[in-house]
Design a protein around this motif. Structure first.
Motif, PDB file in Angstrom:
ATOM      1  N   GLU A   1       0.828  -1.186   0.000  1.00  0.00           N
ATOM      2  CA  GLU A   1       0.000   0.000   0.000  1.00  0.00           C
ATOM      3  C   GLU A   1       0.868   1.244   0.000  1.00  0.00           C
ATOM      4  O   GLU A   1       1.849   1.316   0.723  1.00  0.00           O
ATOM      5  CB  GLU A   1      -0.811   0.002   1.304  1.00  0.00           C
ATOM      6  CG  GLU A   1      -2.283   0.118   1.103  1.00  0.00           C
ATOM      7  CD  GLU A   1      -3.011  -0.026   2.422  1.00  0.00           C
ATOM      8  OE1 GLU A   1      -2.547   0.530   3.436  1.00  0.00           O
ATOM      9  OE2 GLU A   1      -4.051  -0.698   2.424  1.00  0.00           O
ATOM     10  N   CYS A   2       0.462   2.233  -0.799  1.00  0.00           N
ATOM     11  CA  CYS A   2       1.160   3.513  -0.811  1.00  0.00           C
ATOM     12  C   CYS A   2       0.978   4.176   0.557  1.00  0.00           C
ATOM     13  O   CYS A   2      -0.134   4.272   1.067  1.00  0.00           O
ATOM     14  CB  CYS A   2       0.585   4.391  -1.913  1.00  0.00           C
ATOM     15  SG  CYS A   2       1.216   6.078  -1.909  1.00  0.00           S
ATOM     16  N   GLY A   3       2.079   4.640   1.126  1.00  0.00           N
ATOM     17  CA  GLY A   3       2.029   5.272   2.437  1.00  0.00           C
ATOM     18  C   GLY A   3       1.323   6.618   2.429  1.00  0.00           C
ATOM     19  O   GLY A   3       0.975   7.152   3.472  1.00  0.00           O
ATOM     20  N   ARG A   4       1.087   7.186   1.244  1.00  0.00           N
ATOM     21  CA  ARG A   4       0.432   8.505   1.175  1.00  0.00           C
ATOM     22  C   ARG A   4      -1.031   8.403   0.778  1.00  0.00           C
ATOM     23  O   ARG A   4      -1.888   9.034   1.373  1.00  0.00           O
ATOM     24  CB  ARG A   4       1.155   9.397   0.165  1.00  0.00           C
ATOM     25  CG  ARG A   4       2.565   9.747   0.608  1.00  0.00           C
ATOM     26  CD  ARG A   4       3.188  10.729  -0.378  1.00  0.00           C
ATOM     27  NE  ARG A   4       4.642  10.751  -0.231  1.00  0.00           N
ATOM     28  CZ  ARG A   4       5.473  11.100  -1.206  1.00  0.00           C
ATOM     29  NH1 ARG A   4       4.991  11.459  -2.384  1.00  0.00           N
ATOM     30  NH2 ARG A   4       6.765  11.089  -1.008  1.00  0.00           N
ATOM     31  N   CYS A   5      -1.329   7.629  -0.273  1.00  0.00           N
ATOM     32  CA  CYS A   5      -2.710   7.619  -0.770  1.00  0.00           C
ATOM     33  C   CYS A   5      -3.392   6.274  -0.539  1.00  0.00           C
ATOM     34  O   CYS A   5      -4.562   6.120  -0.859  1.00  0.00           O
ATOM     35  CB  CYS A   5      -2.744   7.981  -2.256  1.00  0.00           C
ATOM     36  SG  CYS A   5      -2.151   6.654  -3.323  1.00  0.00           S
ATOM     37  N   LEU A   6      -2.691   5.308   0.009  1.00  0.00           N
ATOM     38  CA  LEU A   6      -3.223   3.974   0.304  1.00  0.00           C
ATOM     39  C   LEU A   6      -3.562   3.175  -0.952  1.00  0.00           C
ATOM     40  O   LEU A   6      -4.182   2.117  -0.872  1.00  0.00           O
ATOM     41  CB  LEU A   6      -4.453   4.042   1.224  1.00  0.00           C
ATOM     42  CG  LEU A   6      -4.295   4.903   2.487  1.00  0.00           C
ATOM     43  CD1 LEU A   6      -5.562   4.867   3.329  1.00  0.00           C
ATOM     44  CD2 LEU A   6      -3.108   4.422   3.313  1.00  0.00           C
TER      45      LEU A   6
ATOM     46  N   ASP B   1       6.041  11.229  -6.655  1.00  0.00           N
ATOM     47  CA  ASP B   1       5.361  12.496  -6.401  1.00  0.00           C
ATOM     48  C   ASP B   1       3.874  12.297  -6.091  1.00  0.00           C
ATOM     49  O   ASP B   1       3.053  13.163  -6.345  1.00  0.00           O
ATOM     50  CB  ASP B   1       5.541  13.444  -7.591  1.00  0.00           C
ATOM     51  CG  ASP B   1       4.999  12.842  -8.888  1.00  0.00           C
ATOM     52  OD1 ASP B   1       4.687  11.638  -8.897  1.00  0.00           O
ATOM     53  OD2 ASP B   1       4.896  13.579  -9.878  1.00  0.00           O
ATOM     54  N   CYS B   2       3.542  11.148  -5.541  1.00  0.00           N
ATOM     55  CA  CYS B   2       2.149  10.893  -5.179  1.00  0.00           C
ATOM     56  C   CYS B   2       1.653  12.023  -4.289  1.00  0.00           C
ATOM     57  O   CYS B   2       2.263  12.342  -3.271  1.00  0.00           O
ATOM     58  CB  CYS B   2       2.041   9.568  -4.434  1.00  0.00           C
ATOM     59  SG  CYS B   2       0.416   9.314  -3.675  1.00  0.00           S
ATOM     60  N   PRO B   3       0.529  12.671  -4.663  1.00  0.00           N
ATOM     61  CA  PRO B   3       0.060  13.807  -3.865  1.00  0.00           C
ATOM     62  C   PRO B   3      -0.636  13.399  -2.571  1.00  0.00           C
ATOM     63  O   PRO B   3      -0.922  14.251  -1.727  1.00  0.00           O
ATOM     64  CB  PRO B   3      -0.915  14.512  -4.811  1.00  0.00           C
ATOM     65  CG  PRO B   3      -1.402  13.447  -5.736  1.00  0.00           C
ATOM     66  CD  PRO B   3      -0.288  12.443  -5.854  1.00  0.00           C
TER      67      PRO B   3
ATOM     68  N   VAL C   1       5.683   4.232  -1.808  1.00  0.00           N
ATOM     69  CA  VAL C   1       4.765   5.173  -2.454  1.00  0.00           C
ATOM     70  C   VAL C   1       4.459   4.657  -3.855  1.00  0.00           C
ATOM     71  O   VAL C   1       5.288   3.988  -4.477  1.00  0.00           O
ATOM     72  CB  VAL C   1       5.348   6.608  -2.547  1.00  0.00           C
ATOM     73  CG1 VAL C   1       5.314   7.287  -1.191  1.00  0.00           C
ATOM     74  CG2 VAL C   1       6.752   6.610  -3.098  1.00  0.00           C
ATOM     75  N   CYS C   2       3.248   4.951  -4.328  1.00  0.00           N
ATOM     76  CA  CYS C   2       2.847   4.445  -5.638  1.00  0.00           C
ATOM     77  C   CYS C   2       3.664   5.107  -6.739  1.00  0.00           C
ATOM     78  O   CYS C   2       3.931   4.521  -7.764  1.00  0.00           O
ATOM     79  CB  CYS C   2       1.355   4.641  -5.852  1.00  0.00           C
ATOM     80  SG  CYS C   2       0.805   6.339  -5.768  1.00  0.00           S
ATOM     81  N   ARG C   3       4.060   6.370  -6.503  1.00  0.00           N
ATOM     82  CA  ARG C   3       5.045   7.029  -7.362  1.00  0.00           C
ATOM     83  C   ARG C   3       5.659   8.144  -6.545  1.00  0.00           C
ATOM     84  O   ARG C   3       5.068   8.605  -5.562  1.00  0.00           O
ATOM     85  CB  ARG C   3       4.420   7.539  -8.657  1.00  0.00           C
ATOM     86  CG  ARG C   3       3.168   8.375  -8.519  1.00  0.00           C
ATOM     87  CD  ARG C   3       2.856   9.053  -9.837  1.00  0.00           C
ATOM     88  NE  ARG C   3       2.542  10.438  -9.605  1.00  0.00           N
ATOM     89  CZ  ARG C   3       1.285  10.898  -9.619  1.00  0.00           C
ATOM     90  NH1 ARG C   3       0.275  10.097  -9.846  1.00  0.00           N
ATOM     91  NH2 ARG C   3       1.052  12.177  -9.403  1.00  0.00           N
TER      92      ARG C   3
END
Ligand SMILES: [Zn+2]
Length: 183
Positions: free
Chosen positions: A74-79, A134-136, A130-132
């Motif tokens: 899972e992305c730590g920012r946007c899940l 610069d994931c917002p 993170v998924c990328r």
């Protein structure tokens, strides 16, 4: 008495006490257990590939290989979902039992790559996936994924504590050390 041997076990009877002999090592098997415990891991059943060579030397059998697997999480920012190819170096000596100073040893003409491979893969897993890059992330007020809601951006103050920091940065805006540029 387990019914099936660990897929990490490799028979090396053909290399024992034959320094100079070598052969290829090529394994691919479903991971018998999950590798990693955090937000991202190589799941049980996911393919682990090990490719390289085995060299018989005086002290034992040298493994020089790469281990590859796909970690998901899972992305730590946007899940959102994260998928990452892990490709790590696994090189170490599996020594004869008499060579006590080494970490790994040959047992019953076999070497067990599990600890070596598991540690190398787990170490290579990102601590904050993170998924990328610069994931917002998520909108702090609504929890919506900013990626799906461009109308919510730009939004600077993600954390109210940053307000004070921003003021501080404005005051100390004169050219200071400039460490990065001069190094
Ligand atoms: Zn993300």
């Amino acid at each position: 008495m387990s019914s099936s041997a660990s897929p990490y076990l490799v028979r090396v009877h053909d290399l024992i006490r034959r320094p100079g002999e070598s052969r290829e090592l090529e394994l691919a098997f479903p991971a018998p257990a999950r590798l990693g415990e955090a937000l991202i891991a190589v799941e049980e059943g996911s393919t682990v590939e090990i490719e390289g060579r085995l060299d018989s030397i005086h002290e034992g059998v040298l493994v020089a290989a790469r281990a590859r697997a796909t970690a998901v999480g899972e992305c730590g920012r946007c899940l959102g979902p994260v998928k990452k190819t892990i490709d790590v170096d696994v090189t170490d000596l599996f020594a004869y039992p008499s060579e006590e100073e080494f970490d790994f040893h040959i047992h019953e003409e076999q070497i067990d790559l599990e600890e070596l491979v598991r540690d190398a893969i787990v170490l290579a897993l990102p601590f904050q996936p993170v998924c990328r890059f610069d994931c917002p992330g998520l909108d702090p007020e609504t929890g919506a994924r900013l990626e799906d809601h461009p109308e919510l951006t730009p939004r600077e103050a993600l954390d109210p504590r940053w307000g004070a920091l921003a003021g501080f940065q404005a005051e100390s805006d004169e050219p200071s050390e400039g460490g990065a540029a001069t190094r």
